[in-house]
Design a protein around this motif. Structure first.
Motif, mmCIF file in Angstrom:
data_model
loop_
_atom_site.group_PDB
_atom_site.id
_atom_site.type_symbol
_atom_site.label_atom_id
_atom_site.label_comp_id
_atom_site.label_asym_id
_atom_site.label_seq_id
_atom_site.Cartn_x
_atom_site.Cartn_y
_atom_site.Cartn_z
ATOM 1 N N MET A 75 0.844 -1.176 0.000
ATOM 2 C CA MET A 75 0.000 0.000 0.000
ATOM 3 C C MET A 75 0.891 1.242 0.000
ATOM 4 O O MET A 75 1.806 1.348 0.795
ATOM 5 C CB MET A 75 -0.897 -0.020 1.238
ATOM 6 C CG MET A 75 -1.931 1.055 1.285
ATOM 7 S SD MET A 75 -3.320 0.894 0.166
ATOM 8 C CE MET A 75 -4.106 -0.573 0.756
ATOM 9 N N ARG A 76 0.637 2.134 -0.896
ATOM 10 C CA ARG A 76 1.387 3.393 -0.990
ATOM 11 C C ARG A 76 0.489 4.514 -0.486
ATOM 12 O O ARG A 76 -0.724 4.460 -0.633
ATOM 13 C CB ARG A 76 1.763 3.704 -2.432
ATOM 14 C CG ARG A 76 2.266 2.536 -3.232
ATOM 15 C CD ARG A 76 3.680 2.188 -2.882
ATOM 16 N NE ARG A 76 4.125 1.141 -3.780
ATOM 17 C CZ ARG A 76 4.848 0.122 -3.393
ATOM 18 N NH1 ARG A 76 5.211 0.012 -2.161
ATOM 19 N NH2 ARG A 76 5.228 -0.789 -4.245
ATOM 20 N N GLU A 77 1.075 5.549 0.115
ATOM 21 C CA GLU A 77 0.257 6.653 0.596
ATOM 22 C C GLU A 77 0.907 7.997 0.297
ATOM 23 O O GLU A 77 2.128 8.093 0.180
ATOM 24 C CB GLU A 77 -0.036 6.525 2.087
ATOM 25 C CG GLU A 77 1.129 6.811 2.980
ATOM 26 C CD GLU A 77 0.735 6.777 4.444
ATOM 27 O OE1 GLU A 77 1.054 7.752 5.144
ATOM 28 O OE2 GLU A 77 0.143 5.790 4.878
ATOM 29 N N PHE A 78 0.055 9.002 0.148
ATOM 30 C CA PHE A 78 0.492 10.384 0.019
ATOM 31 C C PHE A 78 -0.657 11.285 0.451
ATOM 32 O O PHE A 78 -1.770 10.812 0.702
ATOM 33 C CB PHE A 78 0.972 10.707 -1.413
ATOM 34 C CG PHE A 78 -0.056 10.463 -2.498
ATOM 35 C CD1 PHE A 78 -0.920 11.477 -2.901
ATOM 36 C CD2 PHE A 78 -0.146 9.228 -3.123
ATOM 37 C CE1 PHE A 78 -1.848 11.260 -3.905
ATOM 38 C CE2 PHE A 78 -1.073 9.006 -4.129
ATOM 39 C CZ PHE A 78 -1.930 10.026 -4.512
ATOM 40 N N TRP A 79 -0.394 12.572 0.571
ATOM 41 C CA TRP A 79 -1.374 13.528 1.094
ATOM 42 C C TRP A 79 -1.762 14.535 0.024
ATOM 43 O O TRP A 79 -0.904 14.981 -0.758
ATOM 44 C CB TRP A 79 -0.810 14.251 2.306
ATOM 45 C CG TRP A 79 -0.611 13.325 3.460
ATOM 46 C CD1 TRP A 79 0.464 12.501 3.685
ATOM 47 C CD2 TRP A 79 -1.519 13.084 4.523
ATOM 48 N NE1 TRP A 79 0.271 11.774 4.825
ATOM 49 C CE2 TRP A 79 -0.937 12.120 5.368
ATOM 50 C CE3 TRP A 79 -2.770 13.598 4.857
ATOM 51 C CZ2 TRP A 79 -1.564 11.659 6.517
ATOM 52 C CZ3 TRP A 79 -3.385 13.145 6.010
ATOM 53 C CH2 TRP A 79 -2.779 12.184 6.826
ATOM 54 N N ILE A 80 -3.059 14.882 0.008
ATOM 55 C CA ILE A 80 -3.568 15.862 -0.954
ATOM 56 C C ILE A 80 -4.443 16.887 -0.235
ATOM 57 O O ILE A 80 -4.846 16.692 0.907
ATOM 58 C CB ILE A 80 -4.400 15.210 -2.081
ATOM 59 C CG1 ILE A 80 -5.646 14.493 -1.510
ATOM 60 C CG2 ILE A 80 -3.552 14.264 -2.916
ATOM 61 C CD1 ILE A 80 -6.645 14.029 -2.563
ATOM 62 N N ARG A 81 -4.741 17.958 -0.954
ATOM 63 C CA ARG A 81 -5.717 18.950 -0.508
ATOM 64 C C ARG A 81 -6.605 19.262 -1.710
ATOM 65 O O ARG A 81 -6.105 19.534 -2.805
ATOM 66 C CB ARG A 81 -5.027 20.221 -0.011
ATOM 67 C CG ARG A 81 -6.015 21.236 0.559
ATOM 68 C CD ARG A 81 -5.323 22.423 1.193
ATOM 69 N NE ARG A 81 -4.325 22.067 2.177
ATOM 70 C CZ ARG A 81 -4.555 21.826 3.479
ATOM 71 N NH1 ARG A 81 -5.773 21.858 3.937
ATOM 72 N NH2 ARG A 81 -3.561 21.553 4.299
ATOM 73 N N LEU A 82 -7.920 19.204 -1.493
ATOM 74 C CA LEU A 82 -8.897 19.500 -2.536
ATOM 75 C C LEU A 82 -9.652 20.745 -2.102
ATOM 76 O O LEU A 82 -10.368 20.720 -1.109
ATOM 77 C CB LEU A 82 -9.845 18.322 -2.745
ATOM 78 C CG LEU A 82 -9.174 16.998 -3.119
ATOM 79 C CD1 LEU A 82 -10.195 15.869 -3.129
ATOM 80 C CD2 LEU A 82 -8.475 17.106 -4.456
ATOM 81 N N GLY A 83 -9.483 21.847 -2.852
ATOM 82 C CA GLY A 83 -10.005 23.129 -2.418
ATOM 83 C C GLY A 83 -11.338 23.542 -3.017
ATOM 84 O O GLY A 83 -11.895 24.558 -2.625
ATOM 85 N N SER A 84 -11.853 22.769 -3.961
ATOM 86 C CA SER A 84 -13.107 23.161 -4.618
ATOM 87 C C SER A 84 -13.819 21.922 -5.157
ATOM 88 O O SER A 84 -13.244 20.832 -5.217
ATOM 89 C CB SER A 84 -12.818 24.121 -5.774
ATOM 90 O OG SER A 84 -12.150 23.441 -6.818
ATOM 91 N N MET A 85 -15.059 22.120 -5.571
ATOM 92 C CA MET A 85 -15.806 21.013 -6.170
ATOM 93 C C MET A 85 -15.140 20.570 -7.470
ATOM 94 O O MET A 85 -15.130 19.379 -7.791
ATOM 95 C CB MET A 85 -17.257 21.406 -6.444
ATOM 96 C CG MET A 85 -18.029 20.201 -6.873
ATOM 97 S SD MET A 85 -19.812 20.216 -7.010
ATOM 98 C CE MET A 85 -20.407 21.734 -6.519
ATOM 99 N N GLU A 86 -14.553 21.500 -8.194
ATOM 100 C CA GLU A 86 -13.844 21.157 -9.427
ATOM 101 C C GLU A 86 -12.629 20.282 -9.132
ATOM 102 O O GLU A 86 -12.328 19.357 -9.889
ATOM 103 C CB GLU A 86 -13.421 22.419 -10.187
ATOM 104 C CG GLU A 86 -14.565 23.189 -10.789
ATOM 105 C CD GLU A 86 -15.318 24.072 -9.789
ATOM 106 O OE1 GLU A 86 -14.797 24.365 -8.674
ATOM 107 O OE2 GLU A 86 -16.464 24.448 -10.106
ATOM 108 N N ASP A 87 -11.934 20.568 -8.019
ATOM 109 C CA ASP A 87 -10.802 19.730 -7.611
ATOM 110 C C ASP A 87 -11.269 18.314 -7.297
ATOM 111 O O ASP A 87 -10.631 17.337 -7.694
ATOM 112 C CB ASP A 87 -10.102 20.314 -6.383
ATOM 113 C CG ASP A 87 -9.300 21.566 -6.681
ATOM 114 O OD1 ASP A 87 -9.134 21.923 -7.865
ATOM 115 O OD2 ASP A 87 -8.843 22.200 -5.698
ATOM 116 N N VAL A 88 -12.376 18.195 -6.568
ATOM 117 C CA VAL A 88 -12.925 16.876 -6.237
ATOM 118 C C VAL A 88 -13.276 16.129 -7.514
ATOM 119 O O VAL A 88 -12.921 14.963 -7.689
ATOM 120 C CB VAL A 88 -14.164 17.000 -5.315
ATOM 121 C CG1 VAL A 88 -14.841 15.638 -5.136
ATOM 122 C CG2 VAL A 88 -13.781 17.596 -3.980
#
Length: 78
Positions: A1-14
Motif C-alpha cells: 500500500m502506498r500513501e500520500f497527502w492531498i488537498r482538494l479546495g473546490s468542487m472542481e478539484d474533487v
C-alpha cells in the motif's frame, strides 16, 4: 500500500481527482480523521472534511504510483 497527502479546495478539484482515480486499475481510498472512502466515488468524497489534508492510499506498484502522483500533482501536499 502506498500513501500520500492531498488537498482538494473546490468542487472542481474533487471532480478532477475522482476522474483521475476512476481511470486507475488499482484500488484507491481517501481518508480524513474520521472516514475512509473509495477514491473513485464522487458522492462519498463529500463525506470527508475537505478543509484539511486528505490521505490517499493506493494499492499499486511504485511505477503506477509515480504516474498517478504525476497526474494529481496539483493536489499534492509537499
Amino acid at each position: 500500500m502506498r500513501e500520500f497527502w492531498i488537498r482538494l479546495g473546490s468542487m472542481e478539484d474533487v471532480e478532477a481527482f475522482v476522474s483521475i482515480a476512476t481511470s486507475r486499475a488499482f484500488p484507491i481510498s481517501v481518508r480524513d480523521d474520521q472516514h475512509k472512502i473509495r477514491g473513485g466515488s464522487f458522492m462519498e468524497m463529500f463525506c470527508l472534511n475537505l478543509c484539511g489534508p486528505l490521505r490517499v492510499d493506493a494499492d499499486c506498484s511504485e511505477e503506477e504510483l509515480a504516474v498517478f502522483c504525476g497526474d494529481v500533482e496539483k493536489f499534492l501536499i509537499k
